[in-house]
Design a protein around this motif. Structure first.
Motif, PDB file in Angstrom:
ATOM      1  N   GLU A  96       0.836  -1.201   0.000  1.00  0.00           N
ATOM      2  CA  GLU A  96       0.000   0.000   0.000  1.00  0.00           C
ATOM      3  C   GLU A  96       0.877   1.260   0.000  1.00  0.00           C
ATOM      4  OE1 GLU A  96      -3.400   0.701   0.540  1.00  0.00           O
ATOM      5  OE2 GLU A  96      -4.086  -1.369   0.552  1.00  0.00           O
ATOM      6  N   LEU A  97       0.378   2.316  -0.623  1.00  0.00           N
ATOM      7  CA  LEU A  97       1.060   3.608  -0.543  1.00  0.00           C
ATOM      8  C   LEU A  97       1.207   4.012   0.918  1.00  0.00           C
ATOM      9  CD1 LEU A  97       2.296   6.162  -1.766  1.00  0.00           C
ATOM     10  CD2 LEU A  97      -0.028   7.088  -1.962  1.00  0.00           C
ATOM     11  N   SER A  98       0.180   3.775   1.729  1.00  0.00           N
ATOM     12  CA  SER A  98       0.243   4.152   3.147  1.00  0.00           C
ATOM     13  C   SER A  98       1.353   3.399   3.874  1.00  0.00           C
ATOM     14  CB  SER A  98      -1.097   3.916   3.839  1.00  0.00           C
ATOM     15  OG  SER A  98      -1.453   2.549   3.768  1.00  0.00           O
ATOM     16  N   THR A  99       1.626   2.156   3.486  1.00  0.00           N
ATOM     17  CA  THR A  99       2.696   1.380   4.111  1.00  0.00           C
ATOM     18  C   THR A  99       4.047   1.985   3.755  1.00  0.00           C
ATOM     19  OG1 THR A  99       1.319  -0.600   4.000  1.00  0.00           O
ATOM     20  CG2 THR A  99       3.689  -0.928   4.327  1.00  0.00           C
ATOM     21  N   ALA A 100       4.240   2.318   2.494  1.00  0.00           N
ATOM     22  CA  ALA A 100       5.497   2.945   2.071  1.00  0.00           C
ATOM     23  C   ALA A 100       5.703   4.290   2.769  1.00  0.00           C
ATOM     24  CB  ALA A 100       5.509   3.124   0.552  1.00  0.00           C
ATOM     25  N   LEU A 101       4.641   5.096   2.861  1.00  0.00           N
ATOM     26  CA  LEU A 101       4.752   6.392   3.533  1.00  0.00           C
ATOM     27  C   LEU A 101       5.003   6.225   5.027  1.00  0.00           C
ATOM     28  CD1 LEU A 101       1.921   8.364   1.702  1.00  0.00           C
ATOM     29  CD2 LEU A 101       4.392   8.534   1.322  1.00  0.00           C
ATOM     30  N   THR A 102       4.447   5.184   5.626  1.00  0.00           N
ATOM     31  CA  THR A 102       4.689   4.920   7.044  1.00  0.00           C
ATOM     32  C   THR A 102       6.155   4.585   7.276  1.00  0.00           C
ATOM     33  OG1 THR A 102       2.407   4.201   7.407  1.00  0.00           O
ATOM     34  CG2 THR A 102       4.049   3.453   9.008  1.00  0.00           C
ATOM     35  N   ILE A 103       6.746   3.806   6.383  1.00  0.00           N
ATOM     36  CA  ILE A 103       8.184   3.525   6.497  1.00  0.00           C
ATOM     37  C   ILE A 103       8.966   4.836   6.426  1.00  0.00           C
ATOM     38  CG2 ILE A 103      10.185   2.449   5.395  1.00  0.00           C
ATOM     39  CD1 ILE A 103       8.257   0.178   4.490  1.00  0.00           C
ATOM     40  N   LEU A 104       8.591   5.709   5.502  1.00  0.00           N
ATOM     41  CA  LEU A 104       9.281   7.005   5.402  1.00  0.00           C
ATOM     42  C   LEU A 104       9.165   7.789   6.697  1.00  0.00           C
ATOM     43  CD1 LEU A 104       8.324   8.271   1.826  1.00  0.00           C
ATOM     44  CD2 LEU A 104      10.473   7.221   2.575  1.00  0.00           C
ATOM     45  N   LYS A 105       7.954   7.831   7.257  1.00  0.00           N
ATOM     46  CA  LYS A 105       7.743   8.599   8.485  1.00  0.00           C
ATOM     47  C   LYS A 105       8.565   8.011   9.635  1.00  0.00           C
ATOM     48  CE  LYS A 105       4.063  10.933   9.117  1.00  0.00           C
ATOM     49  NZ  LYS A 105       4.478  12.304   9.214  1.00  0.00           N
ATOM     50  N   LEU A 106       8.555   6.694   9.778  1.00  0.00           N
ATOM     51  CA  LEU A 106       9.287   6.051  10.866  1.00  0.00           C
ATOM     52  C   LEU A 106      10.803   6.121  10.674  1.00  0.00           C
ATOM     53  CD1 LEU A 106       7.048   2.884  11.368  1.00  0.00           C
ATOM     54  CD2 LEU A 106       7.155   4.923  12.819  1.00  0.00           C
ATOM     55  N   SER A 107      11.237   6.315   9.438  1.00  0.00           N
ATOM     56  CA  SER A 107      12.671   6.369   9.154  1.00  0.00           C
ATOM     57  C   SER A 107      13.297   7.718   9.498  1.00  0.00           C
ATOM     58  CB  SER A 107      12.927   6.086   7.674  1.00  0.00           C
ATOM     59  OG  SER A 107      12.557   7.212   6.885  1.00  0.00           O
ATOM     60  N   GLU A 108      12.500   8.661   9.933  1.00  0.00           N
ATOM     61  CA  GLU A 108      12.978  10.032  10.161  1.00  0.00           C
ATOM     62  C   GLU A 108      13.476  10.616   8.833  1.00  0.00           C
ATOM     63  OE1 GLU A 108      15.837   9.629  13.313  1.00  0.00           O
ATOM     64  OE2 GLU A 108      14.272   9.213  14.782  1.00  0.00           O
ATOM     65  N   LEU A 109      12.544  10.722   7.918  1.00  0.00           N
ATOM     66  CA  LEU A 109      12.795  11.150   6.545  1.00  0.00           C
ATOM     67  C   LEU A 109      13.731  12.352   6.438  1.00  0.00           C
ATOM     68  CD1 LEU A 109      11.971  10.931   3.526  1.00  0.00           C
ATOM     69  CD2 LEU A 109      10.103  12.477   4.062  1.00  0.00           C
ATOM     70  N   GLU A 110      13.465  13.383   7.219  1.00  0.00           N
ATOM     71  CA  GLU A 110      14.247  14.612   7.115  1.00  0.00           C
ATOM     72  C   GLU A 110      15.733  14.357   7.359  1.00  0.00           C
ATOM     73  OE1 GLU A 110      11.533  14.199   8.938  1.00  0.00           O
ATOM     74  OE2 GLU A 110      10.068  15.715   8.343  1.00  0.00           O
ATOM     75  N   TYR A 111      16.048  13.478   8.285  1.00  0.00           N
ATOM     76  CA  TYR A 111      17.448  13.157   8.603  1.00  0.00           C
ATOM     77  C   TYR A 111      18.101  12.386   7.461  1.00  0.00           C
ATOM     78  CZ  TYR A 111      21.448  10.964  10.876  1.00  0.00           C
ATOM     79  OH  TYR A 111      22.718  10.528  11.170  1.00  0.00           O
ATOM     80  N   HIS A 112      17.395  11.418   6.919  1.00  0.00           N
ATOM     81  CA  HIS A 112      17.998  10.531   5.923  1.00  0.00           C
ATOM     82  C   HIS A 112      18.020  11.102   4.511  1.00  0.00           C
ATOM     83  CE1 HIS A 112      17.410   7.628   9.205  1.00  0.00           C
ATOM     84  NE2 HIS A 112      18.545   7.177   8.738  1.00  0.00           N
ATOM     85  N   LEU A 113      17.428  12.272   4.308  1.00  0.00           N
ATOM     86  CA  LEU A 113      17.480  12.897   2.989  1.00  0.00           C
ATOM     87  C   LEU A 113      18.449  14.058   2.907  1.00  0.00           C
ATOM     88  CD1 LEU A 113      13.860  12.842   1.586  1.00  0.00           C
ATOM     89  CD2 LEU A 113      15.854  11.566   0.844  1.00  0.00           C
TER      90      LEU A 113
END
Length: 186
Positions: A55-72
């Motif tokens: 699901e798109l929501s699953t992929a976005l949840t991984i992004l959110k939990l990964s601390e997106l701002e830090y890893h980009l």
């Protein structure tokens, strides 16, 4: 007599047991992501986001939990390269339209709340500009900030993994002389 296995071999077997219990099932994938202990590694997420049932929501949840701002950020410390690569992989797949399933709402918090937040729409462009001005290297999808409605999925009653999968992982741990708690992403 049990034979010792390497940590990498343990990780591969661990991930295969987990994958076999969730593959092809969008709700199980989503629940796993919501309850996953990142100390057990992130390689299972690569399998999830490569599955056409993700699901798109699953992929976005991984992004959110990964601390997106830090890893980009343009310069990510060496210890964070694996997660940074995963984040880029997901963002590329979102941009390419890979995640066509939108049944599960996003965000989808453990208590089942979430979904579309109209108040966030007005903040999206301001926030997106902050990301574009020197810090991040990929376009962030508006859904990451705004969310969308769909089926509410909570981690209950299946937090992380069902008991029968834990039994298999415990057996692997005993056979391989490795403690799951000591497992670090390889």
């Amino acid at each position: 007599m049990a034979t010792e296995i390497s940590q990498q071999e343990f990780q591969e077997k661990h991930d295969q047991i987990v994958w076999d219990s969730i593959k092809g099932n969008p709700e199980r994938m989503h629940r796993l992501v919501m309850g996953w202990n990142w100390d057990d590694g992130t390689s299972i997420f690569r399998k999830i986001v490569s599955d056409t049932n993700c699901e798109l929501s699953t992929a976005l949840t991984i992004l959110k939990l990964s601390e997106l701002e830090y890893h980009l950020k343009p310069s990510v410390p060496a210890h964070a390269h694996d997660v940074a690569d995963l984040v880029l992989q997901i963002l590329d797949k979102v941009a390419d339209g890979f995640f066509t399933r939108r049944v599960i709402q996003y965000p989808n918090y453990e208590d089942g709340s979430g979904g579309h937040n109209p108040d966030m729409e007005r903040f999206y462009h301001q926030r997106f500009e902050e990301f574009e001005n020197g810090e991040l290297v990929r376009k962030i999808p508006i859904e990451y900030f705004v969310g969308f409605d769909g089926k509410s999925i909570s981690a209950e009653p299946w937090i992380g993994l069902p008991d029968e999968v834990w039994d298999k992982l415990d057996q692997l741990s005993e056979d391989g002389h490795l403690d799951i708690g000591e497992l670090v992403d390889v």
